[in-house]
Scaffold this motif. Sequence first.
Motif, PDB file in Angstrom:
ATOM      1  N   SER A   1     -15.971  12.867  34.960  1.00  0.00           N
ATOM      2  CA  SER A   1     -15.772  11.433  35.000  1.00  0.00           C
ATOM      3  C   SER A   1     -17.076  10.955  34.916  1.00  0.00           C
ATOM      4  O   SER A   1     -17.844  11.190  35.696  1.00  0.00           O
ATOM      5  CB  SER A   1     -14.766  11.157  35.883  1.00  0.00           C
ATOM      6  N   PRO A   2     -17.315   9.773  34.065  1.00  0.00           N
ATOM      7  CA  PRO A   2     -18.809   9.233  34.196  1.00  0.00           C
ATOM      8  C   PRO A   2     -18.718   8.190  35.300  1.00  0.00           C
ATOM      9  O   PRO A   2     -19.871   7.715  35.506  1.00  0.00           O
ATOM     10  CB  PRO A   2     -18.702   8.402  32.610  1.00  0.00           C
ATOM     11  N   THR A   3     -17.786   7.843  35.938  1.00  0.00           N
ATOM     12  CA  THR A   3     -17.648   6.859  36.753  1.00  0.00           C
ATOM     13  C   THR A   3     -17.455   7.304  38.207  1.00  0.00           C
ATOM     14  O   THR A   3     -17.909   6.719  39.293  1.00  0.00           O
ATOM     15  CB  THR A   3     -16.577   5.771  36.556  1.00  0.00           C
ATOM     16  N   ARG A   4     -16.734   8.415  38.524  1.00  0.00           N
ATOM     17  CA  ARG A   4     -16.314   8.796  39.679  1.00  0.00           C
ATOM     18  C   ARG A   4     -17.286  10.508  39.881  1.00  0.00           C
ATOM     19  O   ARG A   4     -16.917  11.191  38.849  1.00  0.00           O
ATOM     20  CB  ARG A   4     -14.932   9.039  39.924  1.00  0.00           C
ATOM     21  N   ALA A   5     -17.864  10.546  40.948  1.00  0.00           N
ATOM     22  CA  ALA A   5     -18.667  11.829  41.127  1.00  0.00           C
ATOM     23  C   ALA A   5     -17.888  13.034  41.426  1.00  0.00           C
ATOM     24  O   ALA A   5     -18.188  14.225  41.014  1.00  0.00           O
ATOM     25  CB  ALA A   5     -19.598  11.668  42.222  1.00  0.00           C
ATOM     26  N   GLY A   6     -16.687  12.776  41.906  1.00  0.00           N
ATOM     27  CA  GLY A   6     -15.727  14.194  42.086  1.00  0.00           C
ATOM     28  C   GLY A   6     -14.729  14.521  41.291  1.00  0.00           C
ATOM     29  O   GLY A   6     -13.818  15.173  41.499  1.00  0.00           O
ATOM     30  N   VAL A   7     -14.517  13.667  40.052  1.00  0.00           N
ATOM     31  CA  VAL A   7     -13.640  13.808  39.362  1.00  0.00           C
ATOM     32  C   VAL A   7     -13.939  14.443  37.944  1.00  0.00           C
ATOM     33  O   VAL A   7     -14.886  13.931  37.362  1.00  0.00           O
ATOM     34  CB  VAL A   7     -12.971  12.495  38.941  1.00  0.00           C
ATOM     35  N   PHE A   8     -13.124  15.683  37.586  1.00  0.00           N
ATOM     36  CA  PHE A   8     -13.469  16.167  36.172  1.00  0.00           C
ATOM     37  C   PHE A   8     -12.020  16.375  35.522  1.00  0.00           C
ATOM     38  O   PHE A   8     -11.078  16.628  36.470  1.00  0.00           O
ATOM     39  CB  PHE A   8     -14.374  17.169  36.280  1.00  0.00           C
ATOM     40  N   PHE A   9     -12.092  16.587  34.272  1.00  0.00           N
ATOM     41  CA  PHE A   9     -10.999  16.961  33.498  1.00  0.00           C
ATOM     42  C   PHE A   9     -11.024  18.108  32.863  1.00  0.00           C
ATOM     43  O   PHE A   9     -12.195  18.574  32.407  1.00  0.00           O
ATOM     44  CB  PHE A   9     -10.836  15.813  32.068  1.00  0.00           C
TER      45      PHE A   9
END
Length: 605
Positions: free
Chosen positions: A441-449
Amino acid sequence: NLPKTKASGSAVGAYSTGDMEVAYLYTKVRTEFGKHCNFKDVPCEILKEEPVDDESFNDMYVQRNPCTFTVDTCPHMSEHSANTERLVVQNTSMLHREGGWPKDVDPTEPADTNRFRKKAEKDEDYKSAVKALGPVISRCMKQNNTIDIYEEYFEGDQSDHSGEPPTAKGLAVFRDPNHVKRTATSINWHPEGPAKIAVSYSILSFQDPRAANAHMPKKSYIWDILNPNTPEQELLPQSPLCCLRFNPKSTETLVGGSYNGLVTFYDLRRQQSTPFDSSLIEKSHHDPVYDVFWISSKTGNHCASVSTDGQMLWWDIRKLSQPTDQLLLNTDSKGGGMVLGGSSMTYNTEAGPTKYLIGTEQGIVLGVNLKSKKQNNGITVYDSGPGKHHGPIYAIERNPTHNKFFMTVGDWTARIWFEDTKTPIMTTKYHSAYLTSGCWSPTRAGVFFVTRMDGVVDIWDYFYRQNEVAYSHKVGDQELSCIAVSNQAGRLVSVGDVKGTVSLLEVCESLAAPQANEKTAISNMFDRETKQEKNLEVRERDLKRAKAAEAEARNRESADKKDGKDEKMEELLRKVDADFLAMIKEAEDDESKQSEGAGLEAEEK
């Protein structure tokens, strides 16, 4: 009185016999012609009775037994369908120019316009018109100053979305307009805003019968997210595109990698679908170009490409006849190494303008640093043992907040690495379906898809928990192939599948808005896992050294034992030699004594 006119008569007999016909003659006045019939409910009336006792009449009929009658009170209906014509909506622009000048005044000449203004200002009608407009303008200005319609009532207040349950909803669907449905191989958002996406389409399946079709479409498209019905622009390469990427410095230009290994350059300002320039087939890759990136340069015209043929090539789009540099993805440049095929690549100028990360189809991660070309051509080989993936690495990307950490997606897991350690520091649990792509995620450091083969998008939130998926969204029944997130707000997610359908999703605010202290918490978590991994590496190194020392001690001891046995044998041999020599000396002494005794006896005689 109007004359009466007979209408056409008709026989209305209930039955008829051979010698009689029951009929009735209708008559109607001419004034009533054309009027609607007025039916009334009247009791039944017997016009005529006819006895049926005659035997000849009964012979004409046969009694039916059993007699079954079916009565259906449901009305009979038919179904019809109609499809309205599709309304084609097209965005057009209008250019407003300065107008209203007389024919003899050229608006581009300041002298003519100033002369006309001075002449008009001296006119009495102009003065009266200005005086009449003065109170109107004053009243409008007072109204604007009374209420500020752009006032922010809660300026500075930040809403907390951390307690909001994660959700996602579909906004639009972009379908491949061709009759042969191809895989959406890559998606790239426009750098200046979430308004356009570039989607490349190709068939990557080995020996797919669709690829042998001479009429297989080769087009890729630029889509406007507000108009999912028709693509905004078409791109027609020589071979289907496997990857496509906007130029961040010149957003109207793109570079793409083709299935036959060519690198093509497009300029959208030309309003043509064919490429502006293309590389030569003999100077290009020999396998499909799976990823291409614009790299840091003064002119913004340089890019790098990677392919499964084991080559990494650098290009200047002003001269695509041959690459400016090339590198063989070999694990050992001195010889004896293995050439790895590149299946994905990532480049981030913040991590270093000369640093690249490459995921290979063998599941091994390679780091390339052009500053240290003297050491193995600048190639760093990460863990090729238990830490590597069990299949090709389909996606590799650096964390946008912490650039030294990156994620790889392959087989059934997503793994997080630190670029200074050779083993992954974190690994997700094994998913129930094979993973095909992923991104941060470009806005949250700990979120990925991550995308899966069963048509599900899994969203991980390491700030919330690390052992379970935060949210899973079912996109469709087809296998998903690629994913990309808009860089601006981080809420728009585009997902492509193997049938060429790109679904536009919008995630909730809690998965896009940065949380309080999230960057610090994620950084501390990554540092903690990195230290643990380094400690494990040191422990493993110490164990290897201890085992090596123990083996060396055993070898030395066995050598010492062997040396002791040899000394005993030598001592025994020396003893045997000494005894043998002593025996020989004694025998010689006895013989000499006997000879001396015999000589004395002879002299005495």
